[in-house]
Scaffold this motif. Structure first.
Motif, mmCIF file in Angstrom:
data_model
loop_
_atom_site.group_PDB
_atom_site.id
_atom_site.type_symbol
_atom_site.label_atom_id
_atom_site.label_comp_id
_atom_site.label_asym_id
_atom_site.label_seq_id
_atom_site.Cartn_x
_atom_site.Cartn_y
_atom_site.Cartn_z
ATOM 1 N N LYS A 1 -3.334 -27.048 7.911
ATOM 2 C CA LYS A 1 -4.088 -27.446 9.114
ATOM 3 C C LYS A 1 -5.593 -27.561 8.797
ATOM 4 O O LYS A 1 -6.312 -28.357 9.392
ATOM 5 N N MET B 1 2.566 -14.498 12.415
ATOM 6 C CA MET B 1 3.138 -15.850 12.259
ATOM 7 C C MET B 1 4.337 -15.837 11.315
ATOM 8 O O MET B 1 4.493 -14.924 10.504
ATOM 9 N N THR B 2 5.151 -16.896 11.390
ATOM 10 C CA THR B 2 6.214 -17.087 10.408
ATOM 11 C C THR B 2 5.612 -17.764 9.165
ATOM 12 O O THR B 2 4.486 -18.282 9.214
ATOM 13 N N ASN C 1 1.825 -24.498 7.717
ATOM 14 C CA ASN C 1 1.424 -25.709 8.447
ATOM 15 C C ASN C 1 0.234 -25.488 9.382
ATOM 16 O O ASN C 1 -0.634 -26.357 9.487
ATOM 17 N N ASP C 2 0.190 -24.307 10.050
ATOM 18 C CA ASP C 2 -0.832 -24.107 11.082
ATOM 19 C C ASP C 2 -2.078 -23.417 10.551
ATOM 20 O O ASP C 2 -3.097 -23.356 11.235
ATOM 21 N N GLU D 1 6.479 -20.596 7.853
ATOM 22 C CA GLU D 1 6.254 -22.023 8.140
ATOM 23 C C GLU D 1 4.970 -22.215 8.942
ATOM 24 O O GLU D 1 4.214 -23.153 8.709
ATOM 25 N N GLN D 2 4.748 -21.299 9.900
ATOM 26 C CA GLN D 2 3.516 -21.409 10.699
ATOM 27 C C GLN D 2 2.278 -21.216 9.824
ATOM 28 O O GLN D 2 1.280 -21.916 9.997
#
Ligand code: NAD
Length: 261
Positions: free
Chosen positions: A219, A207-208, A214-215, A210-211
């Motif tokens: 999340k 993942m990046t 947020n994810d 940011e991912q």
């Protein structure tokens, strides 16, 4: 200043949540012993600020939480120099993120030692002193990962589930001694521990940054907000109050709804 005359030992309190606990206790007049690693000048600045806030003294002890002997010596030093300890917080912790097949055995051993076994040694050394004083508060920083798992965190999740079990057991053993034993289970709190796991999680999950933020991190929390170290410390402070004397053996979530989902 409801903790005037009491002393507190907080492991892993040179940073993050541990430092917030130390500030909260000192702000209520407790003498505090801080512990953990870091830049000596920075640690001395924190120690001096804690001593000034409490008016009752603050010490730094460099005990390594992988060493049972150093843990026992730290508790003896607190008893000799500050009295008690009346309050201990098992908070030192590290993280490592990797799939099980690549998980380095030395990282597993370190996480189990620091995040779980150190709490056993802390409690073993302190309970007799608290029993003699007929008062004590034992608090451990567990985690939402004491209740739920996440991929890549085999050692951490195992250690935190173990800490919740240790908490319940020692709570039963001390229930009639004026001692309460609880753990606090935060969701994600923005500290160096969380910041440092972002690159590993990026690698482990492809993942990046940011991912991951947020994810993965936010999340997990229905509130979509990080928990703050001060919020966690405020809960620990409440557990030290007389009104909290019937709260023992509990695993108190402070996770923005994570483990309700
Ligand atoms: P942090 O990295 O800011 O602080 C960790 C502390 O532990 C530091 O003072 C460090 O020097 C100390 N430490 C590390 N290894 C040690 C050792 N061998 N001996 C003595 N001290 C040692 O991290 P934090 O986020 O404040 O974490 C504190 C506790 O909270 C940990 O147990 C962690 O698992 C738990 N927790 C953190 C979060 C979060 O999102 N930050 C969430 C749930 C639980």
């Amino acid at each position: 200043m409801f903790l005037t005359g009491k002393s507190a030992v907080v492991t892993g309190s040179t940073s993050g949540i541990g430092l917030a606990y130390a500030k909260a206790f000192a702000g209520e007049g407790a003498s505090v012993m801080i512990n953990g690693f870091g830049d000596p000048a920075g640690i001395e600045m924190e120690r001096a600020a804690l001593a000034a806030a409490s008016g009752a003294g603050a010490l730094y002890d460099p005990a390594d939480m992988t060493s049972p002997d150093q843990i026992a010596a730290m508790i003896r030093r607190c008893h000799a120099e500050l009295g008690g300890p009346d309050i201990i917080v098992n908070n030192a912790g590290i993280q490592f993120v990797s799939p099980i097949e690549d998980f380095p055995p030395d990282k597993w051993d370190a996480i189990i030692a620091i995040n779980l076994t150190s709490a056993f040694h802390m409690m073993r050394a302190t309970v007799p002193l608290m029993k003699a004083a007929k008062w004590g508060r034992i608090i451990s920083t567990a985690s939402a990962h004491s209740l739920a798992a996440s991929p890549g965190k085999a050692a951490y999740v195992t250690a935190k589930h173990g800490l919740a079990g240790l908490t319940k057991t020692v709570a039963l053993e001390t229930a009639t001694s004026g001692i309460t034993v609880n753990c606090i289970s935060p969701g994600y709190v923005w500290t160096p521990l969380v910041e440092h796991q972002i690159p590993d999680t990026m690698k482990a999950r492809g993942m990046t940054r940011e991912q991951v933020m947020n994810d993965v991190l936010l999340k997990a929390q229905p509130t979509r907000e990080f928990v703050t170290a001060d919020q966690v410390a405020a809960l620990a402070l409440y557990l030290c109050r007389d009104e909290a004397r019937s709260i023992t053996g509990a695993n108190l979530s402070i996770d923005g709804g994570w483990t309700a989902a």
